[in-house]
Write an enzyme that holds these catalytic residues in place. Structure first.
Site: not given
Lengths: 264, 284
Positions: A52-53
């Site tokens: 996930y960023e």
């Protein structure tokens, strides 16, 4: 064992999940992509690496995160890195095999708009913007897209190119110097789409059970092309469906919570 | 060297009308208490920078404190759009803010360039994307070795950066754990920095590679337990997702928004944050 009682949304999520391999390293978008990626991990691809960023690498949440930075993602990750490191080393460095994105607006070539509806300077609707997507679209090995079909979402011409798909089709990506494959798969609540090998226009290759060509066309803003041989998408198995429903139930319970001390 | 002070004092001494300010936190450790203090002090004409403007920027914009927004994703993650931001961009209420929009990769690189004292950031980005056509601050450079065309954006150099962290020791060294976001870069890129913390301790008791900002690189430290709520502080209290969901309705209507701001911000103090997380702390 396959089942007959499922919703179009469940069919979409499970079909999208099937596209991920156990060896994939996947940059996960929030919403529908997040559900699909975690179903893959909880069923056929237990070792898939989800990123996930917010910086979490190799995360394995027991409930779906509401945001891309919920504590659960960090608690269960192999490692958590800074956001600059995430975008410089891991994404730009070419270590991510699949970017899994949703879309507010998409065209037949997989170009995505999540910026504005209408004119950029005087928008009819100001959307959240691209976030990580512009570089996810060009740096991941390939892009999977999942979205619920509607004429508002699947349009002939998007209002703004937030993330580049296949541009005007053909070799447009290569001409811009982009070396990755771009969108190779789109899963909607009605069908599975793949780009035509030459024109790169998304073409229906598989219809979900009970879905007709007319139903796909009715919820799409461009004239839909169908592959020479269109098959039927396999129904969810009982395992896939119970895994998804359990995950959704756990997620709903976790997010309802309480607010300012009051039971809700 | 970091000075320990109250949050009202830190805001008054470090933020001026017209400043460029960053309130960073990537979902985790968002400096809510600091933003509320800025709203109470009525500081106006701010240029706000943040990768992921969410509730606090919706609040600052809705209260008319903002002239310009530099950002890469403006939403209420998992819930929807920022309704006060939309009202400003779409209808000019209470004022129309100027927008400078980037991608996450651009912002992260621009903060790094700011921290590194470089004039601009360079990265492989915006390929085929239209933002480069509407934002004159997205340009390109050519690699002198390979000839590759790369994206270039100006370094971010805020006048002041606000962050929230788990703890500081008595020398002012600051510990950040969990999702560390871009906070270290945002502090080092800024001229001044204000750090609110959950607690002040004799010893950080951390492992050698945790994210520590040394006291001499920080301007002010303020003890504000719960200061990230409804965001979260890893190890202290979880994210209050129900509050994020509730915000969508509060922000949807101008009068409801203003009434909420009066009750929860204008008539409140930094000390109120400790009480807001009591039930979350118990549940953790």
């Amino acid at each position: 064992m396959s089942v007959t009682d499922f919703t179009p949304d469940e069919m979409m999520t499970i079909t999208a999940a099937r596209a991920l391999k156990n060896t994939d390293v996947c940059f996960v978008g929030i919403g529908a992509p997040s559900a699909a990626c975690n179903i893959a991990r909880l069923t056929h691809a237990p070792d898939v690496t989800l990123i996930y960023e917010s910086g979490t690498i190799g995360t394995a949440p027991t409930v779906l995160p509401l945001s891309i930075g919920d504590g659960e993602l960090c608690d269960t990750a192999v490692t958590t890195v800074s956001v600059p490191e995430m975008f410089r080393y891991w994404l730009q460095g070419g270590r991510v095999t699949v970017g899994f994105l949703g879309a507010a607006q998409i065209d037949r070539f997989g170009n995505i708009n999540t910026t504005v509806i209408g004119d950029y300077d005087r928008p009819k609707t100001r959307l959240p913007g691209g976030g990580g997507a512009p570089e996810i679209a060009s740096s991941c090995g390939e892009i999977f897209i999942t979205l619920k079909q509607s004429k508002r979402a699947m349009v002939d011409k998007i209002d703004f190119f937030t993330s580049f798909g296949h541009g005007n089709g053909g070799d447009h990506r290569q001409r811009l110097g982009i070396t990755t494959k771009g969108p190779t798969l789109m899963v909607t609540d009605l069908a599975v789409w793949k780009p035509d090998p030459e024109t790169r226009e998304f073409t229906v290759v598989s219809l979900h059970p009970g879905v007709t060509r007319e139903m796909v066309q009715a919820e799409c803003g461009w004239t839909v092309r169908f592959a020479t041989k269109v098959i039927q998408t396999s129904r969810p198995t009982s395992t896939e469906l119970s895994t998804l429903r359990d995950l959704k139930a756990r997620t709903k319970a976790a997010h309802s919570g309480t607010k300012n001390g009051e039971a809700s | 060297m970091a000075q320990f002070m109250t949050l009202p004092q830190a805001v008054a001494e470090n933020l001026n009308a017209g400043d460029t300010a960053a309130f960073e936190g990537f979902t985790h450790l968002i400096p809510h208490a600091s933003a509320h203090e800025v709203i109470r002090q009525g500081t106006k004409d701010l240029a706000l920078v943040r990768m992921t403007p969410d509730l606090i920027y919706d609040q600052l914009i809705g209260m008319g404190a903002v002239r310009k927004l530099i950002f890469s994703y403006a939403g209420n993650p998992g819930v929807g759009l920022l309704r006060r931001l939309r009202d400003s961009v779409e209808n000019g209420w209470p004022n129309r803010i100027e927008i400078e929009e980037h991608s996450h990769a651009a912002m992260a690189n621009a903060y790094e360039a700011g921290a590194a004292g470089l004039p601009f950031a360079m990265f492989r980005g915006y390929l085929g994307a239209e933002l480069a056509q509407v934002n004159p601050n997205i340009r390109s450079v050519t690699c002198p070795f390979t000839g590759e065309k790369l994206a270039a954006v100006p370094a971010i150099r805020p006048d002041v950066t606000f962050i929230h962290a788990q703890k500081a020791d008595r020398k002012g060294n600051v510990l950040i754990e969990g999702i560390v976001g871009v906070q270290k870069e945002a502090v080092l890129a800024a001229k001044r920095s204000v750090v609110t913390v959950e607690e002040i301790v004799d010893d950080l008791w951390t492992h050698p590679n945790a994210c520590v900002l040394p006291g001499w690189a920080v301007t002010a430290i303020c003890l504000v337990p719960g200061g990230a709520h409804p965001s979260y502080a890893h190890g202290y209290y979880p994210r209050d997702n129900a509050s994020y969901i509730a915000w969508d309705k509060i922000a949807a209507d101008r009068d409801t928004f203003l009434a909420w701001m009066k009750d929860n911000v204008l008539d409140s103090t930094p000390e109120d944050f400790a009480e807001r997380i009591t039930h979350l702390r118990a549940a953790a």
